[in-house]
Design a protein around this motif. Sequence first.
Motif, mmCIF file in Angstrom:
data_model
loop_
_atom_site.group_PDB
_atom_site.id
_atom_site.type_symbol
_atom_site.label_atom_id
_atom_site.label_comp_id
_atom_site.label_asym_id
_atom_site.label_seq_id
_atom_site.Cartn_x
_atom_site.Cartn_y
_atom_site.Cartn_z
ATOM 1 N N VAL A 67 0.849 -1.185 0.000
ATOM 2 C CA VAL A 67 0.000 0.000 0.000
ATOM 3 C C VAL A 67 0.889 1.240 0.000
ATOM 4 C CG1 VAL A 67 -1.732 1.346 1.252
ATOM 5 C CG2 VAL A 67 -1.894 -1.135 1.209
ATOM 6 N N GLY A 68 0.678 2.119 -0.980
ATOM 7 C CA GLY A 68 1.403 3.387 -1.055
ATOM 8 C C GLY A 68 0.458 4.545 -0.842
ATOM 9 N N ASN A 69 0.922 5.760 -1.174
ATOM 10 C CA ASN A 69 0.076 6.938 -1.006
ATOM 11 C C ASN A 69 -1.094 6.966 -1.987
ATOM 12 O OD1 ASN A 69 3.124 8.588 -0.444
ATOM 13 N ND2 ASN A 69 1.603 8.190 1.125
ATOM 14 N N GLU A 70 -0.871 6.432 -3.194
ATOM 15 C CA GLU A 70 -1.883 6.534 -4.238
ATOM 16 C C GLU A 70 -2.344 5.185 -4.797
ATOM 17 O OE1 GLU A 70 -3.189 9.419 -4.852
ATOM 18 O OE2 GLU A 70 -1.756 10.476 -3.565
ATOM 19 N N TYR A 71 -1.532 4.137 -4.594
ATOM 20 C CA TYR A 71 -1.845 2.853 -5.232
ATOM 21 C C TYR A 71 -1.766 1.704 -4.228
ATOM 22 C CZ TYR A 71 -1.126 5.586 -9.466
ATOM 23 O OH TYR A 71 -1.218 6.537 -10.442
ATOM 24 N N ILE A 72 -2.465 0.628 -4.570
ATOM 25 C CA ILE A 72 -2.462 -0.573 -3.750
ATOM 26 C C ILE A 72 -2.203 -1.767 -4.661
ATOM 27 C CG2 ILE A 72 -4.979 -0.829 -3.936
ATOM 28 C CD1 ILE A 72 -4.943 -1.925 -1.068
ATOM 29 N N SER A 73 -1.388 -2.695 -4.181
ATOM 30 C CA SER A 73 -1.012 -3.871 -4.962
ATOM 31 C C SER A 73 -1.655 -5.111 -4.353
ATOM 32 C CB SER A 73 0.514 -4.004 -4.974
ATOM 33 O OG SER A 73 0.907 -5.200 -5.605
ATOM 34 N N LEU A 74 -2.209 -5.976 -5.217
ATOM 35 C CA LEU A 74 -2.969 -7.135 -4.766
ATOM 36 C C LEU A 74 -2.483 -8.405 -5.446
ATOM 37 C CD1 LEU A 74 -6.453 -5.445 -5.265
ATOM 38 C CD2 LEU A 74 -5.337 -5.790 -3.055
ATOM 39 N N ASP A 75 -2.670 -9.521 -4.758
ATOM 40 C CA ASP A 75 -2.387 -10.828 -5.328
ATOM 41 C C ASP A 75 -3.645 -11.670 -5.194
ATOM 42 O OD1 ASP A 75 -1.490 -13.259 -6.197
ATOM 43 O OD2 ASP A 75 0.235 -13.376 -4.847
ATOM 44 N N ASN A 76 -4.300 -11.871 -6.335
ATOM 45 C CA ASN A 76 -5.489 -12.705 -6.381
ATOM 46 C C ASN A 76 -5.089 -14.067 -6.927
ATOM 47 O OD1 ASN A 76 -7.940 -13.976 -7.514
ATOM 48 N ND2 ASN A 76 -8.928 -12.069 -6.898
ATOM 49 N N LYS A 77 -5.195 -15.079 -6.100
ATOM 50 C CA LYS A 77 -4.694 -16.404 -6.464
ATOM 51 C C LYS A 77 -5.382 -16.958 -7.704
ATOM 52 C CE LYS A 77 -2.090 -16.239 -2.886
ATOM 53 N NZ LYS A 77 -0.664 -15.842 -3.062
ATOM 54 N N ASP A 78 -6.609 -16.474 -7.997
ATOM 55 C CA ASP A 78 -7.348 -16.971 -9.160
ATOM 56 C C ASP A 78 -7.169 -16.081 -10.394
ATOM 57 O OD1 ASP A 78 -8.417 -19.096 -7.652
ATOM 58 O OD2 ASP A 78 -9.952 -17.747 -6.823
ATOM 59 N N LEU A 79 -7.142 -14.753 -10.175
ATOM 60 C CA LEU A 79 -7.110 -13.826 -11.300
ATOM 61 C C LEU A 79 -5.724 -13.279 -11.602
ATOM 62 C CD1 LEU A 79 -10.368 -11.805 -10.514
ATOM 63 C CD2 LEU A 79 -10.091 -13.772 -12.031
ATOM 64 N N GLY A 80 -4.795 -13.306 -10.638
ATOM 65 C CA GLY A 80 -3.443 -12.815 -10.882
ATOM 66 C C GLY A 80 -3.088 -11.604 -10.045
ATOM 67 N N LEU A 81 -1.992 -10.934 -10.441
ATOM 68 C CA LEU A 81 -1.508 -9.750 -9.737
ATOM 69 C C LEU A 81 -2.219 -8.499 -10.251
ATOM 70 C CD1 LEU A 81 2.330 -10.529 -9.866
ATOM 71 C CD2 LEU A 81 0.732 -11.032 -7.999
ATOM 72 N N GLU A 82 -2.391 -7.521 -9.363
ATOM 73 C CA GLU A 82 -3.063 -6.281 -9.751
ATOM 74 C C GLU A 82 -2.458 -5.097 -9.010
ATOM 75 O OE1 GLU A 82 -7.643 -6.693 -10.569
ATOM 76 O OE2 GLU A 82 -7.186 -7.717 -8.681
ATOM 77 N N VAL A 83 -2.461 -3.937 -9.668
ATOM 78 C CA VAL A 83 -2.174 -2.661 -9.027
ATOM 79 C C VAL A 83 -3.290 -1.709 -9.417
ATOM 80 C CG1 VAL A 83 -0.600 -0.697 -8.888
ATOM 81 C CG2 VAL A 83 0.328 -3.006 -9.046
ATOM 82 N N VAL A 84 -3.989 -1.166 -8.415
ATOM 83 C CA VAL A 84 -5.121 -0.272 -8.680
ATOM 84 C C VAL A 84 -4.960 1.014 -7.878
ATOM 85 C CG1 VAL A 84 -6.707 -2.160 -9.207
ATOM 86 C CG2 VAL A 84 -6.528 -1.324 -6.858
ATOM 87 N N ALA A 85 -5.625 2.061 -8.334
ATOM 88 C CA ALA A 85 -5.599 3.344 -7.636
ATOM 89 C C ALA A 85 -6.490 3.283 -6.411
ATOM 90 C CB ALA A 85 -6.068 4.462 -8.570
ATOM 91 N N ILE A 86 -6.040 3.849 -5.308
ATOM 92 C CA ILE A 86 -6.832 3.858 -4.076
ATOM 93 C C ILE A 86 -8.124 4.639 -4.287
ATOM 94 C CG2 ILE A 86 -6.879 4.688 -1.681
ATOM 95 C CD1 ILE A 86 -3.928 4.065 -1.493
ATOM 96 N N ASP A 87 -8.065 5.698 -5.078
ATOM 97 C CA ASP A 87 -9.270 6.499 -5.343
ATOM 98 C C ASP A 87 -10.276 5.765 -6.216
ATOM 99 O OD1 ASP A 87 -8.638 8.802 -3.878
ATOM 100 O OD2 ASP A 87 -7.312 9.517 -5.462
ATOM 101 N N ASN A 88 -9.860 4.666 -6.812
ATOM 102 C CA ASN A 88 -10.753 3.907 -7.690
ATOM 103 C C ASN A 88 -10.510 2.417 -7.485
ATOM 104 O OD1 ASN A 88 -12.629 3.316 -9.678
ATOM 105 N ND2 ASN A 88 -11.213 3.679 -11.375
ATOM 106 N N LEU A 89 -10.808 1.949 -6.285
ATOM 107 C CA LEU A 89 -10.533 0.560 -5.923
ATOM 108 C C LEU A 89 -11.242 -0.430 -6.827
ATOM 109 C CD1 LEU A 89 -10.613 0.620 -2.001
ATOM 110 C CD2 LEU A 89 -8.611 0.467 -3.508
ATOM 111 N N ASN A 90 -12.370 -0.044 -7.372
ATOM 112 C CA ASN A 90 -13.141 -0.954 -8.213
ATOM 113 C C ASN A 90 -12.816 -0.777 -9.688
ATOM 114 O OD1 ASN A 90 -14.960 -3.124 -8.091
ATOM 115 N ND2 ASN A 90 -16.652 -1.836 -8.779
ATOM 116 N N GLY A 91 -11.763 0.023 -9.982
ATOM 117 C CA GLY A 91 -11.401 0.264 -11.374
ATOM 118 C C GLY A 91 -10.487 -0.823 -11.917
#
Length: 469
Positions: free
Chosen positions: A267-291
């Motif tokens: 988790v950074g100031n603007e972005y969050i990094s995720l590991d979804n075991k089914d869908l893969g790795l992701e980096v999304v904007a905190i202001d648009n978590l569902n983007g």
Amino acid sequence: MKKIVIITVSLLVAFIFIFHKYINMSFSTQVLPVAIKSFPIEGRWVVTRCVLTDSSAASESNTKEFWNKEAIFSGEEVYFNNESCKNPNFKIKITDTKSYFWDNFKVKPADLGISEQKVKVVTISSGNTFFDEYVQTNDNQIIKNSNGMLLFFTRQGTGVSKFPGEHEPKSSKVLMTKFQKDIVSKSGLLLGIKHKEENGYSYKTLWISSKYKNLDEIKEVKNLLVPRKSGFWEIGMDKNVLWGKSLNSSNSKYKSRTLVNSEITFVGNEYISLDNKDLGLEVVAIDNLNGDNIAFSKAFGSDAEEALKKSAELFLKRLNKRNLDQTDMNYMEKNWAVIRRSGRWILRGRTESGDFDIAYATPSILTTYDDLYIPFNSIKKVVPDAVDAYASPNRDILVVVTNTNIKVFSINNKDIGKIKADIKLKDNESVVMGQWATGEYVEEWGKVVSKVSSLSASSQPPTKQLSEK
């Protein structure tokens, strides 16, 4: 009558032509080059004060090398700290004082004792080669930035009869204000921690702060407490829902994203990094978590895309796999993340054959301060089971993470000092966030932590506070 008018007009035109020619001839003989008698900064100036800003990696002792040092400015040469510029050119830009100091150093002019509304930014060059830049606040004070250290010069005279080495400068007193001391003597770390549980993951934040080499009480709050430009946010995971909420207003709406079998890796100031075991790795904007997750090349540019490709090819070559095709590249463009390893945030890519490190420095748009003052190999000599470490920008505390504990040490020059605290970790806990504060921000962040902590039902961490003997 008509002839008289024509003759009169003709004489008038001839008169104007002769008069105009005469005027031009007279004026042309008077145009001479104007000699420049003074320069934006002229004479002898001496360093009388040093201020360490948040961006400086220096310590208070490092300022001593500049005390009483003299700078000399003339039309023939500019000289300071054994560097000189012959036949200098000066360019002046007048700018707003508050904007200049805040944009460049995150410092308020009033905290530096500067009351002027406008300042002159004087750029010095020789030919097309840049030499240096000074800020002139008034007739008797100029300021130079030296790697985040602000050097304040006081005018000693306008004459330049002697150069350094030919005389001793007047003695000057170096002052360190409370603001300066606070900057270099206060550090705080928000450490975000992930805990793997039977049905997913839970998250918490530790607040570790030190003032004038004294460690404060270590506090713990539920979820991830994230400092952002817009103010603090709280981020957490509730079953299969990732959520985030601004703490600036009680009316702030939750932003959420439904996930299955996922965990936060960073988790950074603007972005969050995720590991979804089914869908893969992701980096999304905190202001648009569902983007949509951010494409690697769009985030960092074409050179980053080439680094991604080469890193993946090297990984697959080691596995004796086939070469990459466009389908593989499209897959990897969205399958990347930020992870922690041996004191650094690094970029991680994923192919269908497995995960690999991306040979590309983690950009500042993702992470903020991420420098490890003491090499990780040196840390391992003191703490052999260390898996991670965080060193404060002020170089006063070191936080070392093992698989079972978080240890806080003092830093003495370049050496690890005495242990100040030992925090017991639960099984399967790891760090996903590290955010540093210095100076006055330590108190501000501490107040937010206390406020959130008082509203939290979580208990204080099992911390053994150790005092220096």
